[in-house]
Design a protein around this motif. Sequence first.
Motif, PDB file in Angstrom:
ATOM      1  N   PHE A 265       5.557  33.436  44.456  1.00  0.00           N
ATOM      2  CA  PHE A 265       6.113  33.055  43.158  1.00  0.00           C
ATOM      3  C   PHE A 265       5.073  33.197  42.039  1.00  0.00           C
ATOM      4  O   PHE A 265       5.445  33.430  40.882  1.00  0.00           O
ATOM      5  CB  PHE A 265       6.680  31.635  43.219  1.00  0.00           C
ATOM      6  N   TYR A 266       3.812  33.068  42.381  1.00  0.00           N
ATOM      7  CA  TYR A 266       2.775  33.283  41.364  1.00  0.00           C
ATOM      8  C   TYR A 266       2.803  34.736  40.892  1.00  0.00           C
ATOM      9  O   TYR A 266       2.856  35.014  39.690  1.00  0.00           O
ATOM     10  CB  TYR A 266       1.393  32.942  41.931  1.00  0.00           C
ATOM     11  N   ARG A 267       2.777  35.673  41.828  1.00  0.00           N
ATOM     12  CA  ARG A 267       2.732  37.091  41.453  1.00  0.00           C
ATOM     13  C   ARG A 267       4.022  37.546  40.766  1.00  0.00           C
ATOM     14  O   ARG A 267       3.979  38.291  39.788  1.00  0.00           O
ATOM     15  CB  ARG A 267       2.473  37.953  42.696  1.00  0.00           C
ATOM     16  N   PRO A 272       4.034  36.827  34.912  1.00  0.00           N
ATOM     17  CA  PRO A 272       4.766  37.237  33.705  1.00  0.00           C
ATOM     18  C   PRO A 272       4.989  36.083  32.726  1.00  0.00           C
ATOM     19  O   PRO A 272       4.911  36.283  31.505  1.00  0.00           O
ATOM     20  CB  PRO A 272       6.103  37.753  34.257  1.00  0.00           C
ATOM     21  N   MET A 273       5.288  34.871  33.243  1.00  0.00           N
ATOM     22  CA  MET A 273       5.500  33.731  32.351  1.00  0.00           C
ATOM     23  C   MET A 273       4.235  33.399  31.576  1.00  0.00           C
ATOM     24  O   MET A 273       4.286  33.127  30.362  1.00  0.00           O
ATOM     25  CB  MET A 273       5.945  32.509  33.172  1.00  0.00           C
ATOM     26  N   TYR A 277       4.615  33.708  27.640  1.00  0.00           N
ATOM     27  CA  TYR A 277       4.840  32.442  26.950  1.00  0.00           C
ATOM     28  C   TYR A 277       3.584  31.589  26.778  1.00  0.00           C
ATOM     29  O   TYR A 277       3.626  30.582  26.066  1.00  0.00           O
ATOM     30  CB  TYR A 277       5.915  31.634  27.694  1.00  0.00           C
ATOM     31  N   ALA A 278       2.477  31.956  27.430  1.00  0.00           N
ATOM     32  CA  ALA A 278       1.231  31.188  27.287  1.00  0.00           C
ATOM     33  C   ALA A 278       0.088  32.040  26.733  1.00  0.00           C
ATOM     34  O   ALA A 278      -1.042  31.567  26.629  1.00  0.00           O
ATOM     35  CB  ALA A 278       0.831  30.578  28.626  1.00  0.00           C
ATOM     36  N   ASN A 279       0.403  33.306  26.404  1.00  0.00           N
ATOM     37  CA  ASN A 279      -0.569  34.211  25.761  1.00  0.00           C
ATOM     38  C   ASN A 279      -1.838  34.437  26.583  1.00  0.00           C
ATOM     39  O   ASN A 279      -2.926  34.578  26.035  1.00  0.00           O
ATOM     40  CB  ASN A 279      -0.953  33.688  24.367  1.00  0.00           C
ATOM     41  N   HIS A 280      -1.678  34.491  27.899  1.00  0.00           N
ATOM     42  CA  HIS A 280      -2.811  34.814  28.766  1.00  0.00           C
ATOM     43  C   HIS A 280      -2.754  36.307  29.092  1.00  0.00           C
ATOM     44  O   HIS A 280      -1.743  36.803  29.608  1.00  0.00           O
ATOM     45  CB  HIS A 280      -2.769  34.000  30.056  1.00  0.00           C
ATOM     46  N   THR A 281      -3.812  37.019  28.807  1.00  0.00           N
ATOM     47  CA  THR A 281      -3.821  38.465  29.053  1.00  0.00           C
ATOM     48  C   THR A 281      -4.514  38.838  30.354  1.00  0.00           C
ATOM     49  O   THR A 281      -4.123  39.784  31.033  1.00  0.00           O
ATOM     50  CB  THR A 281      -4.517  39.198  27.896  1.00  0.00           C
ATOM     51  N   SER A 282      -5.551  38.085  30.703  1.00  0.00           N
ATOM     52  CA  SER A 282      -6.292  38.361  31.933  1.00  0.00           C
ATOM     53  C   SER A 282      -6.092  37.201  32.901  1.00  0.00           C
ATOM     54  O   SER A 282      -6.514  36.074  32.639  1.00  0.00           O
ATOM     55  CB  SER A 282      -7.781  38.539  31.622  1.00  0.00           C
ATOM     56  N   LYS A 296      -1.843  27.226  35.105  1.00  0.00           N
ATOM     57  CA  LYS A 296      -0.558  26.943  35.727  1.00  0.00           C
ATOM     58  C   LYS A 296       0.564  27.116  34.708  1.00  0.00           C
ATOM     59  O   LYS A 296       0.371  26.873  33.516  1.00  0.00           O
ATOM     60  CB  LYS A 296      -0.517  25.502  36.258  1.00  0.00           C
ATOM     61  N   VAL A 297       1.715  27.516  35.208  1.00  0.00           N
ATOM     62  CA  VAL A 297       2.908  27.583  34.364  1.00  0.00           C
ATOM     63  C   VAL A 297       3.320  26.160  33.990  1.00  0.00           C
ATOM     64  O   VAL A 297       3.372  25.282  34.851  1.00  0.00           O
ATOM     65  CB  VAL A 297       4.056  28.287  35.111  1.00  0.00           C
ATOM     66  N   SER A 298       3.597  25.934  32.724  1.00  0.00           N
ATOM     67  CA  SER A 298       4.085  24.616  32.302  1.00  0.00           C
ATOM     68  C   SER A 298       5.603  24.581  32.416  1.00  0.00           C
ATOM     69  O   SER A 298       6.268  25.625  32.491  1.00  0.00           O
ATOM     70  CB  SER A 298       3.673  24.331  30.856  1.00  0.00           C
ATOM     71  N   PHE A 299       6.158  23.373  32.417  1.00  0.00           N
ATOM     72  CA  PHE A 299       7.611  23.238  32.473  1.00  0.00           C
ATOM     73  C   PHE A 299       8.245  23.889  31.249  1.00  0.00           C
ATOM     74  O   PHE A 299       9.311  24.500  31.338  1.00  0.00           O
ATOM     75  CB  PHE A 299       7.996  21.762  32.572  1.00  0.00           C
ATOM     76  N   ALA A 300       7.580  23.805  30.098  1.00  0.00           N
ATOM     77  CA  ALA A 300       8.081  24.452  28.880  1.00  0.00           C
ATOM     78  C   ALA A 300       8.120  25.974  29.044  1.00  0.00           C
ATOM     79  O   ALA A 300       9.073  26.637  28.600  1.00  0.00           O
ATOM     80  CB  ALA A 300       7.222  24.060  27.686  1.00  0.00           C
ATOM     81  N   ASN A 301       7.085  26.546  29.674  1.00  0.00           N
ATOM     82  CA  ASN A 301       7.082  27.991  29.951  1.00  0.00           C
ATOM     83  C   ASN A 301       8.281  28.370  30.822  1.00  0.00           C
ATOM     84  O   ASN A 301       8.929  29.403  30.599  1.00  0.00           O
ATOM     85  CB  ASN A 301       5.804  28.403  30.667  1.00  0.00           C
ATOM     86  N   PHE A 302       8.543  27.549  31.822  1.00  0.00           N
ATOM     87  CA  PHE A 302       9.666  27.804  32.733  1.00  0.00           C
ATOM     88  C   PHE A 302      10.994  27.786  31.979  1.00  0.00           C
ATOM     89  O   PHE A 302      11.842  28.662  32.184  1.00  0.00           O
ATOM     90  CB  PHE A 302       9.643  26.745  33.839  1.00  0.00           C
TER      91      PHE A 302
END
Length: 413
Positions: A265-267, A272-273, A277-282, A296-302
């Motif tokens: 689920f991470y990959r 992608p989330m 939605y969190a502006n992480h490029t690397s 980590k993905v936040s609930f808001a990102n989800f």
Amino acid sequence: MTKARLFRLWLVLGSAFMILLIIVYWDSAGAAHFYLHTSFSRPHAGPPLPTPGPDRDRELTADSDVDEFLDKFLGASVKQSDLPRKETQQPPAPGSMEESVRGYDWSPRDARRSPDQGRQQAERRSVLRGFCANSSLAFPTKERAFDDIPNSELSHLIVDDRHAIYCYVPKVACTNWKRVMIVLSGSLLHRGVPYRDPLRIPREHVHNASAQLTFNKFWRRYGKLSRHLMKVKLKKYTKFLFVRDPFVRLISAFRSKFELENEEFYRKFAVPMLRLYANHTSLPASAREAFRAGLKVSFANFIQYLLDPHTEKLAPFNEHWRQVYRLCHPCQIDYDFVGKLETLDEDAAQLLQLLQVDRHLRFPPSYRNRTASSWEEDWFAKIPLAWRQQLYKLYEADFVLFGYPKPENLLRD
């Protein structure tokens, strides 16, 4: 006219017999695909097929009689061709649970139930039927016929040859219900003997697609007959599903797939989330590295991911957060039993009684750390009101069809 009808009847019977021979050969040739590390049972042809006698031939004097006879003929053969073969090296001892369960009729007609339990089920089914027929509730796929459901969308309907069909919904005790279905069907063997205790079945085998016969596999096995055979089973078998509050189910899915290290689920989803939605490029290549770095993905990102119109343009929702009406097609299938996670213990006991296996099998105890509905306000506290309202519209059909109250406290300031 009589000779022509008899000729037509025998032509139909001959064709059906040839098709069944092909099915038996196909099952024998393709059974190797159903093996895991433990031994799986395999289909067999069953006892000889029924043949009509002279008296029966004289009775078939109209087209409707031929159709009715063919339906009964195929219905009987379906049970035999789908029946899992039990290995004979180490058969269960006489009087065992497996032997006893095999003799039960899973029909819903004469089930023993208390008046209160019966009333509750009648109310749940009435609500479901009522809103399926009510034009005030509209949602995609509501009006389509069963024949129009794509084969790929029938993968959650598990068929057991003891006259039960279970539509599993992830995050609604489906692991343990799959275990129960495996025990009842005897479809998975350990050292030559079917499992008798649901909790002894390894989790990796429970969720292996080869462990269960599902409707989406019918086309490969039965070709053009598949839809007819599905309808025969839907008409005669007890059909059940278990549901839960849609928002609580989403919280549970988020907790299990994104708060724990899950490489798949991470990959597939977290990366992608985090980028969108969190502006992480690397981002790290693995969930373990990401968790160590505090990524980590936040609930808001989800929630953003669920509401993003581009999400389903790429692929349908994952089964863990796909709506129940899309998994189980409750307006196309008339379910005999609607269970709820909120009343799991009572409903499980009632269902096993309905199936007449309650003396031989008990539903595994539920987990005590189950996501609670009382947590909703905390989880949604930082989610903007507009997002909450959009999310409700996305899952509104599940709320309404299964009798869950609208979460007004989350949908207003």
